[in-house]
Design a protein around this motif. Structure first.
Motif: not given
Length: 194
Positions: A133-161
């Motif tokens: 259960g813990f491994a699955a929860g961490c895997a979900c959090a990791a997937v969300v983090g990878i998505y955030q790092a790859l696809f989400i930028r700050a309001a200025d469109g350039e700053t990496w989150i």
């Protein structure tokens, strides 16, 4: 209540089984949701109370551990400093958070000890359900983090989150590092999973 027959389903559900599944769900929620953690802890506490009333759970004395003693001292110091502070009314509004920390540890220790005692008495395998259960929860959090790092930028469109899952980036990284280390430990000694 007896479950409908079919494919091994003619077993009577037990409170200990419900506690085991609750702990697995709680472990899943740990890296994802404070509300999920509180709901899981509430259900685990309720199940432990019922099991204790039936004489099937360890006593509260069994919840004593170095972590619980440290949290008890922490809560006591928080209470004394709140009372002795410049604005006791304001300080004491925050004190329930200290009690909450102690509440988190006690049911977890009791629930894990209850499960370990039952598995040892029954001669069954370790509690990999909780680690899974813990491994699955961490895997979900990791997937969300990878998505955030790859696809989400700050309001200025350039700053990496920075990846942060559902928390601050610092604890997020620490949590995933500990989960990775825990996974490596289970690879070395899988019998200790529960």
């Amino acid at each position: 209540a007896v479950l409908p027959a079919g494919r091994g389903m003619n077993k009577t559900p037990s409170l200990a089984g419900a506690l085991s599944w609750t702990l697995a769900a709680l472990a899943f929620a740990l890296p994802l949701s404070i509300a999920g953690i509180n709901a899981g802890l509430g259900l685990a506490t309720l199940l432990l109370i019922v099991l204790a009333a039936r004489g099937e759970a360890p006593s509260m004395r069994d919840a004593a551990s170095p972590a619980s003693w440290a949290l008890a001292v922490y809560a006591a110091v928080g209470l004394v400093s709140g009372i002795a502070g410049l604005d006791p009314a304001l300080s004491l509004k925050l004190w329930p958070k200290d009690i909450h920390k102690a509440w988190v540890v006690a049911p977890l220790i009791l629930a894990l000890r209850t499960g370990r005692t039952r598995r040892a008495a029954a001669g069954t395998a370790s509690g990999g359900r909780i680690a899974g259960g813990f491994a699955a929860g961490c895997a979900c959090a990791a997937v969300v983090g990878i998505y955030q790092a790859l696809f989400i930028r700050a309001a200025d469109g350039e700053t990496w989150i920075r990846a942060h899952g559902f928390t601050h980036p610092g604890p997020y990284g620490e949590m995933l590092a500990l989960a990775g280390l825990g996974g490596l430990c289970l690879l070395v000694s899988p019998a200790d999973a529960g």
